[in-house]
Design a protein around this motif. Structure first.
Motif, PDB file in Angstrom:
ATOM      1  N   TYR A  64      37.283   8.505 -36.946  1.00  0.00           N
ATOM      2  CA  TYR A  64      36.150   9.100 -37.078  1.00  0.00           C
ATOM      3  C   TYR A  64      36.275  10.393 -38.045  1.00  0.00           C
ATOM      4  CZ  TYR A  64      32.947   6.971 -33.580  1.00  0.00           C
ATOM      5  OH  TYR A  64      32.196   6.105 -33.135  1.00  0.00           O
ATOM      6  N   PHE A  65      37.470  10.717 -38.534  1.00  0.00           N
ATOM      7  CA  PHE A  65      37.528  11.646 -39.456  1.00  0.00           C
ATOM      8  C   PHE A  65      38.222  11.278 -40.813  1.00  0.00           C
ATOM      9  CE2 PHE A  65      37.850  12.936 -35.191  1.00  0.00           C
ATOM     10  CZ  PHE A  65      36.734  14.152 -35.247  1.00  0.00           C
ATOM     11  N   SER A  66      38.062   9.740 -40.868  1.00  0.00           N
ATOM     12  CA  SER A  66      38.382   9.203 -42.286  1.00  0.00           C
ATOM     13  C   SER A  66      37.672   7.928 -42.718  1.00  0.00           C
ATOM     14  CB  SER A  66      40.009   8.991 -42.360  1.00  0.00           C
ATOM     15  OG  SER A  66      40.328   8.127 -41.326  1.00  0.00           O
ATOM     16  N   THR A  67      37.683   6.952 -41.804  1.00  0.00           N
ATOM     17  CA  THR A  67      37.154   5.678 -42.458  1.00  0.00           C
ATOM     18  C   THR A  67      35.627   5.747 -41.846  1.00  0.00           C
ATOM     19  OG1 THR A  67      37.935   4.695 -40.311  1.00  0.00           O
ATOM     20  CG2 THR A  67      39.143   4.484 -42.129  1.00  0.00           C
ATOM     21  N   ILE A  68      35.368   6.608 -40.516  1.00  0.00           N
ATOM     22  CA  ILE A  68      34.078   6.430 -40.193  1.00  0.00           C
ATOM     23  C   ILE A  68      32.994   7.088 -41.048  1.00  0.00           C
ATOM     24  CG2 ILE A  68      32.635   7.446 -38.559  1.00  0.00           C
ATOM     25  CD1 ILE A  68      33.507   4.902 -37.427  1.00  0.00           C
ATOM     26  N   PRO A  69      33.457   8.458 -41.799  1.00  0.00           N
ATOM     27  CA  PRO A  69      32.528   9.031 -42.579  1.00  0.00           C
ATOM     28  C   PRO A  69      32.330   7.958 -43.874  1.00  0.00           C
ATOM     29  CG  PRO A  69      34.147  10.431 -41.793  1.00  0.00           C
ATOM     30  CD  PRO A  69      34.701   9.334 -41.418  1.00  0.00           C
ATOM     31  N   LEU A  70      33.427   7.283 -44.256  1.00  0.00           N
ATOM     32  CA  LEU A  70      32.982   6.312 -45.416  1.00  0.00           C
ATOM     33  C   LEU A  70      32.153   5.277 -44.988  1.00  0.00           C
ATOM     34  CD1 LEU A  70      36.839   5.737 -46.725  1.00  0.00           C
ATOM     35  CD2 LEU A  70      34.789   7.159 -47.923  1.00  0.00           C
ATOM     36  N   TYR A  71      32.214   4.818 -43.581  1.00  0.00           N
ATOM     37  CA  TYR A  71      31.310   3.858 -43.241  1.00  0.00           C
ATOM     38  C   TYR A  71      29.923   4.279 -43.211  1.00  0.00           C
ATOM     39  CZ  TYR A  71      29.173   0.993 -39.569  1.00  0.00           C
ATOM     40  OH  TYR A  71      28.199   0.191 -38.778  1.00  0.00           O
ATOM     41  N   TYR A  72      29.699   5.650 -42.808  1.00  0.00           N
ATOM     42  CA  TYR A  72      28.541   6.274 -42.845  1.00  0.00           C
ATOM     43  C   TYR A  72      27.854   6.212 -44.093  1.00  0.00           C
ATOM     44  CZ  TYR A  72      29.316   8.355 -38.191  1.00  0.00           C
ATOM     45  OH  TYR A  72      29.407   8.560 -36.730  1.00  0.00           O
ATOM     46  N   ALA A  73      28.574   6.680 -45.195  1.00  0.00           N
ATOM     47  CA  ALA A  73      28.161   6.696 -46.604  1.00  0.00           C
ATOM     48  C   ALA A  73      27.735   5.407 -47.076  1.00  0.00           C
ATOM     49  CB  ALA A  73      29.006   7.528 -47.680  1.00  0.00           C
ATOM     50  N   ILE A  93      38.976  19.038 -43.844  1.00  0.00           N
ATOM     51  CA  ILE A  93      39.432  17.730 -43.220  1.00  0.00           C
ATOM     52  C   ILE A  93      38.500  16.704 -42.974  1.00  0.00           C
ATOM     53  CG2 ILE A  93      40.834  16.756 -41.380  1.00  0.00           C
ATOM     54  CD1 ILE A  93      42.214  18.857 -43.301  1.00  0.00           C
ATOM     55  N   PRO A  94      37.624  17.045 -42.573  1.00  0.00           N
ATOM     56  CA  PRO A  94      36.337  15.726 -42.564  1.00  0.00           C
ATOM     57  C   PRO A  94      35.783  15.438 -43.458  1.00  0.00           C
ATOM     58  CG  PRO A  94      35.607  17.834 -41.301  1.00  0.00           C
ATOM     59  CD  PRO A  94      36.874  18.086 -41.885  1.00  0.00           C
ATOM     60  N   PHE A  95      35.981  16.069 -44.565  1.00  0.00           N
ATOM     61  CA  PHE A  95      35.500  15.565 -46.006  1.00  0.00           C
ATOM     62  C   PHE A  95      36.434  15.274 -46.904  1.00  0.00           C
ATOM     63  CE2 PHE A  95      31.974  18.491 -44.494  1.00  0.00           C
ATOM     64  CZ  PHE A  95      30.816  17.567 -44.749  1.00  0.00           C
ATOM     65  N   SER A 123      46.152   2.461 -42.460  1.00  0.00           N
ATOM     66  CA  SER A 123      45.875   1.240 -41.988  1.00  0.00           C
ATOM     67  C   SER A 123      44.300   1.127 -42.001  1.00  0.00           C
ATOM     68  CB  SER A 123      46.476   1.115 -40.852  1.00  0.00           C
ATOM     69  OG  SER A 123      47.814   1.203 -40.703  1.00  0.00           O
ATOM     70  N   GLY A 124      43.623   2.035 -41.648  1.00  0.00           N
ATOM     71  CA  GLY A 124      42.266   1.922 -41.609  1.00  0.00           C
ATOM     72  C   GLY A 124      41.440   1.353 -43.020  1.00  0.00           C
ATOM     73  N   MET A 125      42.018   2.545 -43.964  1.00  0.00           N
ATOM     74  CA  MET A 125      41.415   2.240 -45.316  1.00  0.00           C
ATOM     75  C   MET A 125      42.074   0.675 -45.917  1.00  0.00           C
ATOM     76  SD  MET A 125      39.996   5.043 -46.461  1.00  0.00           S
ATOM     77  CE  MET A 125      40.061   6.750 -45.819  1.00  0.00           C
ATOM     78  N   GLN A 126      43.039   0.280 -45.743  1.00  0.00           N
ATOM     79  CA  GLN A 126      43.808  -0.834 -46.125  1.00  0.00           C
ATOM     80  C   GLN A 126      42.733  -2.208 -45.392  1.00  0.00           C
ATOM     81  OE1 GLN A 126      45.474  -0.624 -48.654  1.00  0.00           O
ATOM     82  NE2 GLN A 126      46.106   1.577 -48.126  1.00  0.00           N
ATOM     83  N   MET A 127      42.462  -1.918 -44.225  1.00  0.00           N
ATOM     84  CA  MET A 127      41.855  -3.182 -43.518  1.00  0.00           C
ATOM     85  C   MET A 127      40.405  -3.029 -44.000  1.00  0.00           C
ATOM     86  SD  MET A 127      43.241  -3.176 -39.341  1.00  0.00           S
ATOM     87  CE  MET A 127      43.079  -1.341 -39.106  1.00  0.00           C
ATOM     88  N   ILE A 128      39.841  -1.963 -44.142  1.00  0.00           N
ATOM     89  CA  ILE A 128      38.303  -2.187 -44.566  1.00  0.00           C
ATOM     90  C   ILE A 128      38.392  -2.603 -46.017  1.00  0.00           C
ATOM     91  CG2 ILE A 128      36.510  -0.689 -45.579  1.00  0.00           C
ATOM     92  CD1 ILE A 128      37.309   1.293 -43.060  1.00  0.00           C
ATOM     93  N   ASN A 129      39.437  -2.252 -46.883  1.00  0.00           N
ATOM     94  CA  ASN A 129      39.399  -2.888 -48.316  1.00  0.00           C
ATOM     95  C   ASN A 129      39.419  -4.403 -48.245  1.00  0.00           C
ATOM     96  OD1 ASN A 129      39.430  -2.087 -51.001  1.00  0.00           O
ATOM     97  ND2 ASN A 129      41.461  -3.122 -50.954  1.00  0.00           N
ATOM     98  N   LYS A 130      40.318  -4.858 -47.378  1.00  0.00           N
ATOM     99  CA  LYS A 130      40.672  -6.308 -47.430  1.00  0.00           C
ATOM    100  C   LYS A 130      39.923  -7.155 -46.484  1.00  0.00           C
ATOM    101  CE  LYS A 130      45.401  -5.887 -48.515  1.00  0.00           C
ATOM    102  NZ  LYS A 130      45.529  -4.371 -49.127  1.00  0.00           N
ATOM    103  N   PHE A 131      39.438  -6.525 -45.222  1.00  0.00           N
ATOM    104  CA  PHE A 131      38.744  -7.373 -44.297  1.00  0.00           C
ATOM    105  C   PHE A 131      37.323  -6.825 -44.094  1.00  0.00           C
ATOM    106  CE2 PHE A 131      43.375  -7.426 -43.408  1.00  0.00           C
ATOM    107  CZ  PHE A 131      43.498  -8.866 -43.633  1.00  0.00           C
ATOM    108  N   GLY A 132      36.819  -5.726 -44.280  1.00  0.00           N
ATOM    109  CA  GLY A 132      35.588  -5.097 -44.051  1.00  0.00           C
ATOM    110  C   GLY A 132      35.701  -4.285 -42.641  1.00  0.00           C
ATOM    111  N   TYR A 133      34.437  -3.529 -42.715  1.00  0.00           N
ATOM    112  CA  TYR A 133      34.407  -2.631 -41.452  1.00  0.00           C
ATOM    113  C   TYR A 133      34.367  -3.224 -40.128  1.00  0.00           C
ATOM    114  CZ  TYR A 133      33.625   1.369 -44.882  1.00  0.00           C
ATOM    115  OH  TYR A 133      33.488   2.031 -45.810  1.00  0.00           O
TER     116      TYR A 133
END
Length: 408
Positions: free
Chosen positions: A235-244, A37-39, A362-372
């Motif tokens: 913290y278990f979907s968009t945050i790991p991408l933010y870390y990476a 799940i976290p990965f 929603s987190g993925m779409q917002m990051i893609n369009k507006f950034g972290y």
């Protein structure tokens, strides 16, 4: 000094029934293997080559399966009991986790994720009702906390080991470990925890059971938990991408940082809960405090590009989680008395499943369009709205307790 601290720590675990400890052990075995799940977001982007938009939609099916599973779990608990429901969930989801590695198409993965979560999340309302059955009323919040400790101890080991498995055997190894540990937990449940060992807490038998859909304080509370879950699950979907992507952490480093969350909970949650229980504060006050701390965690990571702020943010997130989840769970169990417990706790579980449906996507779409940065600001705002709803629930409960007809 250290001896007193150690005795106080051990004392925080006192008076919990043997069956609660067994339930915690089974939950630990199950959760220790749930390292896919976290990965999942990293697996779908790096290993399967999906875009952020596609990953968002796949995670929406994750949430839809979770909602359906929580609803089904509530129905099964009210019909066949928590024990059979938990055994069914653990054994069947173990097999399904193993098969989840084989779909390769977008729709195949969507269907696979949905089916796995449909079965796996029937466990959630069942384990909540089991806690209520096996624990003493005065120890309910700490019994919940012990189960959470088992979950988070497993989670602290899972991602760290998962990072090593990815490095050595690839992502496929995670699915095998997930499946085998779920099946193992199922057999341990059948072997160690018979339903006859449960001692139901005495409850007043009502001629007309309380209707959940007419329980306004509970429904508003569920609305607040949906928003809280929407934020927390980042913290278990968009945050790991933010870390990476922003801080360039490796899978192993991300696993260690996520694992720190579970390790801190293992060390400090039970003493913290015992300390807070002794304070003359309402359960909802503690839930509000936890929500505010989660909001602060997002505010902190937006303040600076210093990589160390990720650790500070994780500490605030963990404090908020340690406070909000046990007390919100305890509030839900209390409201369930006099009604159908399976249905009440299913709705509590569904609140976080809805977070999976809309939060990840929603987190993925917002990051893609507006950034972290903007996305994290939205999470702060949603946390504050959840706090406002919880304050309203406090008002409704106080008004209800003053009524000569109703009593909470």
């Amino acid at each position: 000094m250290l001896q007193r601290l150690f005795k106080a720590y051990i004392g925080s675990f006192s008076d919990l029934r043997r069956e609660v400890w067994l339930l915690a052990f089974i939950t630990f075995i199950n959760r220790a293997g749930t390292m896919v799940i976290p990965f999942l977001s990293l697996y779908l982007t790096k290993n399967r080559g999906f875009s952020l938009e596609e990953v968002g939609w796949i995670l929406t099916f994750f949430g839809l399966g979770s909602v359906a599973g929580s609803w089904l779990g509530g129905k099964l608990v009210d019909r066949i009991g928590h024990y059979k429901t938990m055994a069914f969930s653990l054994l069947i989801s173990g097999v399904l986790f193993i098969f989840l590695q084989f779909p390769t198409t977008f729709w195949g993965i969507c269907a696979g994720i949905f089916i796995v979560m449909l079965v796996a999340d029937t466990f959630r309302p069942a384990v909540f009702v089991a806690i209520n059955a096996y624990s003493k009323p005065q120890n309910r919040t700490r019994s919940i906390t012990l189960i959470r400790l088992a979950i988070n101890l497993g989670f602290s080991a899972g991602p760290a080991v998962g990072g090593l498995i990815i490095a050595g055997a690839g992502y496929g190894g995670l699915f095998w470990v997930d499946g085998i540990t779920c099946i193992t937990a199922g057999f341990l449940l059948l072997k160690l925890l018979h339903p006859k060992k449960a001692v139901e807490n005495p409850k007043e038998i009502l001629s007309i059971p309380k209707s959940m859909m007419k329980d306004k304080p509970y429904l508003v509370f569920i609305g607040a938990m949906i928003l809280f879950g929407f934020v927390f699950l980042q913290y278990f979907s968009t945050i790991p991408l933010y870390y990476a992507e922003v801080h360039f952490l490796s899978e192993f480093e991300i696993g260690v940082l996520l694992g720190l969350n579970g390790f801190l909970i293992f060390l400090f949650e039970m003493p913290l809960i015992k300390y807070l229980e002794a304070k003359v504060r309402s359960t909802l006050f503690h839930v509000i405090t936890g929500s505010i701390l989660v909001a602060i965690s997002f505010m902190l990571i937006n303040l600076t590009g210093w990589v160390g702020i990720l650790l500070v943010g994780m500490i605030f997130l963990t404090l908020g989680e340690m406070i909000a989840f046990p007390f919100s769970n305890s509030f839900a169990l209390k409201r369930a008395e006099g009604g159908k417990q399976g249905s009440y706790m299913a709705l509590y579980s569904i609140a976080f499943s809805i977070g999976h449906i809309f939060g990840h996507n929603s987190g993925m779409q917002m990051i893609n369009k507006f950034g972290y940065a903007l996305t994290w600001n939205v999470m702060i705002l949603l946390s504050l709205i959840a706090c406002g709803l919880l304050v309203y629930v406090m008002f409704l409960v106080k008004k209800e307790s003053e009524s000569p007809v109703l009593e909470t």
